[in-house]
Write a protein that holds these residues in place. Structure first.
Motif, short mmCIF file in Angstrom:
data_model
loop_
_atom_site.label_atom_id
_atom_site.label_comp_id
_atom_site.label_asym_id
_atom_site.label_seq_id
_atom_site.Cartn_x
_atom_site.Cartn_y
_atom_site.Cartn_z
N GLY A 324 0.79 -1.22 0.00
CA GLY A 324 0.00 0.00 0.00
C GLY A 324 0.82 1.27 0.00
N LEU A 325 2.15 1.14 0.18
CA LEU A 325 3.02 2.31 0.16
C LEU A 325 3.68 2.44 -1.22
N LYS A 326 4.16 3.62 -1.51
CA LYS A 326 4.81 3.91 -2.79
C LYS A 326 6.28 3.50 -2.69
N VAL A 327 6.52 2.19 -2.80
CA VAL A 327 7.84 1.63 -2.52
C VAL A 327 8.64 1.38 -3.79
N VAL A 328 9.92 1.71 -3.72
CA VAL A 328 10.88 1.35 -4.75
C VAL A 328 12.01 0.60 -4.05
N HIS A 329 12.20 -0.67 -4.41
CA HIS A 329 13.27 -1.46 -3.79
C HIS A 329 14.60 -1.07 -4.44
N ILE A 330 15.56 -0.71 -3.62
CA ILE A 330 16.87 -0.29 -4.12
C ILE A 330 17.55 -1.45 -4.81
N CYS A 331 18.02 -1.20 -6.03
CA CYS A 331 18.64 -2.26 -6.84
C CYS A 331 20.07 -2.53 -6.36
N HIS A 332 20.19 -3.40 -5.42
CA HIS A 332 21.50 -3.86 -4.96
C HIS A 332 21.32 -5.27 -4.43
N PRO A 333 22.27 -6.17 -4.68
CA PRO A 333 22.12 -7.55 -4.23
C PRO A 333 21.83 -7.65 -2.73
N THR A 334 20.80 -8.41 -2.39
CA THR A 334 20.42 -8.58 -0.98
C THR A 334 20.88 -9.92 -0.41
N LYS A 335 21.31 -10.82 -1.28
CA LYS A 335 21.71 -12.16 -0.84
C LYS A 335 22.92 -12.07 0.09
N GLY A 336 22.79 -12.70 1.25
CA GLY A 336 23.89 -12.75 2.21
C GLY A 336 24.06 -11.49 3.05
N VAL A 337 23.23 -10.46 2.83
CA VAL A 337 23.36 -9.22 3.60
C VAL A 337 22.65 -9.39 4.94
N GLU A 338 23.39 -9.22 6.02
CA GLU A 338 22.86 -9.39 7.36
C GLU A 338 22.30 -8.06 7.90
N HIS A 339 21.83 -8.09 9.14
CA HIS A 339 21.23 -6.88 9.70
C HIS A 339 22.26 -5.74 9.78
N ALA A 340 23.47 -6.07 10.24
CA ALA A 340 24.54 -5.07 10.28
C ALA A 340 25.13 -4.97 8.88
N ILE A 341 24.73 -3.95 8.16
CA ILE A 341 25.16 -3.80 6.75
C ILE A 341 26.60 -3.31 6.71
N LYS A 342 27.39 -3.93 5.83
CA LYS A 342 28.79 -3.52 5.69
C LYS A 342 28.86 -2.09 5.14
N PRO A 343 29.84 -1.31 5.60
CA PRO A 343 29.93 0.11 5.20
C PRO A 343 29.94 0.34 3.69
N ASN A 344 30.65 -0.51 2.93
CA ASN A 344 30.70 -0.28 1.48
C ASN A 344 29.35 -0.53 0.83
N VAL A 345 28.59 -1.50 1.36
CA VAL A 345 27.24 -1.76 0.85
C VAL A 345 26.32 -0.61 1.23
N GLU A 346 26.42 -0.16 2.47
CA GLU A 346 25.57 0.94 2.95
C GLU A 346 25.79 2.19 2.11
N LYS A 347 27.04 2.48 1.80
CA LYS A 347 27.36 3.66 0.99
C LYS A 347 26.71 3.57 -0.39
N LYS A 348 26.85 2.43 -1.05
CA LYS A 348 26.29 2.26 -2.39
C LYS A 348 24.77 2.40 -2.37
N VAL A 349 24.15 1.81 -1.36
CA VAL A 349 22.69 1.83 -1.27
C VAL A 349 22.19 3.26 -1.02
N ILE A 350 22.83 3.97 -0.10
CA ILE A 350 22.41 5.34 0.20
C ILE A 350 22.64 6.25 -1.00
N ASP A 351 23.79 6.12 -1.66
CA ASP A 351 24.08 6.96 -2.84
C ASP A 351 23.05 6.74 -3.94
#
Length: 361
Positions: A324-351
Motif C-alpha cells: 500500500g506504500l509507494k515503494v521502490v526497492h533499491i537495486c543492490h544484491p540482498t543475498k547474504g546481507v545481514e542486519h549489520a550492513i557492511k559500510p561499502n554496501v551501505e554507501k552504495k545503497v544510500i548513494d
C-alpha cells in the motif's frame, strides 16, 4: 547523598572570569561564545528533571558520546563540545567514584585544589558522594510512566555541512544502541557532502528498557502510536525547517533498523508536502503507522533495502509490511546481507537512493 544544590543545571551558572589568562583543565583558553537557543532548552530540562544537576562524571560523558574510544588524554572541552551545546565548565566533571565515595577523593588529578574550590563555591559537599540521579518520567508524555534517562536530552544533533552550494538535505536516523556521533563516522557522508548534501544526524533518546538503559527511538518492536509520535515530533520540526529553506522537494529522511522504521512513519505521516522521500535500510513499517494519513497521490517515494540474511528484521515480513506504500526497492544484491550492513554496501545503497530521490539537486 551529597548536599548538591539543584538551583541550576550544567549551564545555569557561568564560570567566573579567569584571572591572568587562566586556562581550562586541558590547557585551552576559554573564549566567550554565544550559545544557540537550543542550549536554553537543554538547561531548562536539566533544571527541572536532574536533581544532582551541577556535576557529571567522565563515564557519563563517555556513555552519552556513544562509548567512542577511551577517555585517555582527550580534551575535556572537546569531549563536552561533542556531547552538548550547553555550558559544562571543566570543574563540574569528576571521576565515577564520586557517585559512591566522597567527592574530594575523585576530583580531576591535575588541579584538584582549584576544582574543589569551584565546586564548594557552588554548594557541593565534597565530604559526601554525589546525590544519585533520580528516575524521571518522560517529560513530554507522563502518561507512559516510562523513564528517560536524566541525561538523555543533552546529546545534540550532529550536522555535516555540504562542501559548496547546499543542494539537498538528508536527515538520517541511527539504529538502536548507536548514537549520532557514531553515525557521523560512517563512510557515505563525505561523498554526499561533496555533492552538496547537508546531513543532519539527530540522536535518539536514552531510555530504560527492561534490564538496561540504551539509546533507542522506541523500546519494542511494536510500540504504540503515542511512543512513536513522541520521538517523531522533534524530527518533524527538523524536516519542516529544512524544507522552508531549500524546498521540501530537496529534503529526505532515512534511517537504519529502528531509524528506518521511524523514517517510514515520518514519510507516511508528513507526505510530499514536507519531503521528497525516505530511505529505509533493514526496517519495516510499524503496525501503528497508518497509511491513511497520506493519500497514495501524496505519499513520498520510499526507497527500501532489506538483506535476505537479516536475522533481526525478517525481510519477508518487512516487504509484506510495505503493501500500500509507494515503494521502490533499491537495486543492490540482498543475498547474504545481514542486519549489520557492511559500510561499502551501505554507501552504495544510500548513494543510489539519494540519486533517485533528488535527481535534480
Amino acid at each position: 547523598g551529597g548536599d548538591v544544590s539543584d538551583e541550576a543545571a550544567f549551564g545555569a551558572t557561568k564560570r567566573p572570569a579567569a584571572a591572568g589568562g587562566e586556562k581550562d583543565e586541558d590547557g585551552e583558553g576559554e573564549a566567550p561564545k554565544k550559545k544557540p537557543a537550543a542550549a536554553n532548552n537543554i538547561k531548562d530540562i536539566l533544571e527541572k528533571w536532574v536533581p544532582r544537576g551541577r556535576v557529571v562524571t567522565f563515564e557519563e560523558l563517555s556513555f552519552l558520546r556513544g562509548g567512542l574510544g577511551g577517555m585517555g588524554s582527550v580534551s575535556i572541552s572537546k569531549l563536552l563540545n561533542e556531547v552538548t551545546d550547553d555550558e559544562v565548565p571543566w570543574w563540574r566533571v569528576v571521576r565515577a567514584g564520586a557517585l559512591t565515595g566522597p567527592v574530594n577523593e575523585f576530583l580531576q588529578q591535575r588541579r584538584p585544589d582549584m576544582q574543589a574550590e569551584r565546586l564548594m563555591a557552588e554548594g557541593v559537599n565534597l565530604d559526601q558522594p554525589l546525590k544519585a540521579r533520580e528516575e524521571v518520567r518522560r517529560y513530554s508524555d507522563v502518561r507512559s510512566d516510562v523513564p528517560f534517562h536524566p541525561l538523555s536530552h543533552l546529546v545534540q544533533t550532529q550536522v555535516l555541512h555540504p562542501i559548496g552550494p547546499h543542494k539537498r538535505t538528508l536527515i538520517w536516523l541511527h539504529g538502536r544502541d548507536s548514537t549520532a556521533l557514531r553515525c557521523r563516522l560512517m563512510s557515505p557522508w563525505k561523498e554526499q557532502c561533496i555533492m552538496g548534501t547537508k546531513i543532519l544526524l539527530p540522536n535518539s533518546p536514552l531510555q530504560r528498557e527492561v534490564d538496561k538503559v540504551r539509546f533507542c527511538w522506541f523500546r519494542s518492536e511494536d510500540p504504540d502510536i503515542g511512543e512513536v509520535e513522541d520521538v517523531a515530533r522533534g524530527i518533524m520540526d527538523l524536516i519542516r525547517v529544512e524544507g522552508s529553506g531549500i524546498g521540501p522537494q530537496n529534503v529526505c529522511v532515512g534511517g537504519y533498523s529502528q531509524g528506518a522504521m521511524l523514517a517510514i512513519h515520518l514519510a507516511v505521516t508528513l507526505g510530499t508536502k514536507n519531503m521528497c522521500g525516505a530511505i529505509a535500510l533493514n526496517g519495516w513499517k510499524l503496525p501503528c503507522t497508518s497509511a491513511s494519513t497520506a493519500s497514495t497521490a501524496k505519499q513520498p517515494k520510499l526507497m527500501t533495502f532489506n538483506g535476505d540474511a537479516d536475522a533481526v528484521v525478517d525481510p519477508i515480513r518487512a516487504r509484506a509490511s510495505f503493501a500500500g506504500l509507494k515503494v521502490v526497492h533499491i537495486c543492490h544484491p540482498t543475498k547474504g546481507v545481514e542486519h549489520a550492513i557492511k559500510p561499502n554496501v551501505e554507501k552504495k545503497v544510500i548513494d543510489q537512493a539519494m540519486a533517485e530521490l533528488c535527481p535534480n539537486a
